[in-house]
Scaffold this active site. Structure first.
Site, PDB file in Angstrom:
ATOM      1  N   GLU A   1       0.923  -1.217  -0.093  1.00  0.00           N
ATOM      2  CA  GLU A   1      -0.011   0.025  -0.082  1.00  0.00           C
ATOM      3  C   GLU A   1       0.899   1.297  -0.190  1.00  0.00           C
ATOM      4  O   GLU A   1       2.021   1.378   0.693  1.00  0.00           O
ATOM      5  CB  GLU A   1      -0.958   0.050   1.293  1.00  0.00           C
ATOM      6  CG  GLU A   1      -2.105  -1.013   1.378  1.00  0.00           C
ATOM      7  CD  GLU A   1      -1.488  -2.116   1.972  1.00  0.00           C
ATOM      8  OE1 GLU A   1      -0.546  -2.062   2.608  1.00  0.00           O
ATOM      9  OE2 GLU A   1      -2.240  -3.110   2.193  1.00  0.00           O
TER      10      GLU A   1
ATOM     11  N   TYR B   1       7.681   2.311  -7.610  1.00  0.00           N
ATOM     12  CA  TYR B   1       7.356   0.907  -7.598  1.00  0.00           C
ATOM     13  C   TYR B   1       6.612   0.511  -9.095  1.00  0.00           C
ATOM     14  O   TYR B   1       6.965  -0.631  -9.322  1.00  0.00           O
ATOM     15  CB  TYR B   1       6.231   0.692  -6.626  1.00  0.00           C
ATOM     16  CG  TYR B   1       6.369   1.000  -5.374  1.00  0.00           C
ATOM     17  CD1 TYR B   1       7.398   0.352  -4.740  1.00  0.00           C
ATOM     18  CD2 TYR B   1       5.598   1.833  -4.481  1.00  0.00           C
ATOM     19  CE1 TYR B   1       7.752   0.681  -3.275  1.00  0.00           C
ATOM     20  CE2 TYR B   1       6.131   1.994  -2.892  1.00  0.00           C
ATOM     21  CZ  TYR B   1       7.036   1.431  -2.568  1.00  0.00           C
ATOM     22  OH  TYR B   1       7.426   1.726  -1.285  1.00  0.00           O
TER      23      TYR B   1
END
Length: 155
Positions: free
Chosen positions: A107, A119
């Site tokens: 998250e 990411y």
């Protein structure tokens, strides 16, 4: 900067607790971090300055069956944007491939553009959102996941 990535030990806990307080609105305590040393499903890695041994960052991975959950990823502010988090994430990706995990997931705050870009650069994609996941300030969490398939294992 030349860093080395090592498994988290009790010697790291003091510095990691400081790092948690700097980076997160709900930081993990030294006790919480210490508990992960005993968790057989957890792999916490610390990035150290290869010359001085100073802690510069860390990240955690929890593995359940063939699923990998990246917990906290944190780098001291003065060492950010030097590829430290990327080196740790790469270790987790190599681990995931080597251990045939189906996916890695995490998250992240939608406002954390630098982390999202990091990411996404590793192939993580947004797969969902957790409403009001964070507080201080209140914010949703983006769920980012990178799936691994059998073809990728053969490469």
């Amino acid at each position: 900067m030349n860093i080395k990535i090592v498994p988290m030990t009790a010697d790291h806990l003091e510095e990691l607790e400081k790092l948690e307080r700097i980076c997160f609105s709900r930081p993990w305590s030294k006790k919480m971090l210490a508990e992960e040393l005993e968790n057989e499903c957890a792999a916490f890695l610390v990035a150290e300055d290869a010359v001085t041994g100073k802690v510069v960052g860390y990240a955690g991975l929890l593995v359940v069956a063939d699923e990998g959950y990246i917990t906290n990823v944190a780098v001291f502010p003065e060492y950010r944007r030097q590829g430290i988090a990327a080196q740790i994430i790469q270790v987790f990706i190599n681990f995931a491939k080597g251990n045939r995990l189906a996916f890695l997931t995490l998250e992240v705050r939608p406002s954390n553009a630098a982390a999202i870009a990091l990411y996404q650069g590793f192939g993580f994609e947004e797969v969902g959102r957790r409403k009001n996941y964070y507080d201080l300030p209140k914010e949703d969490a983006l769920i980012l996941t990178r799936e691994f398939d059998d073809e990728e294992e053969a490469l």
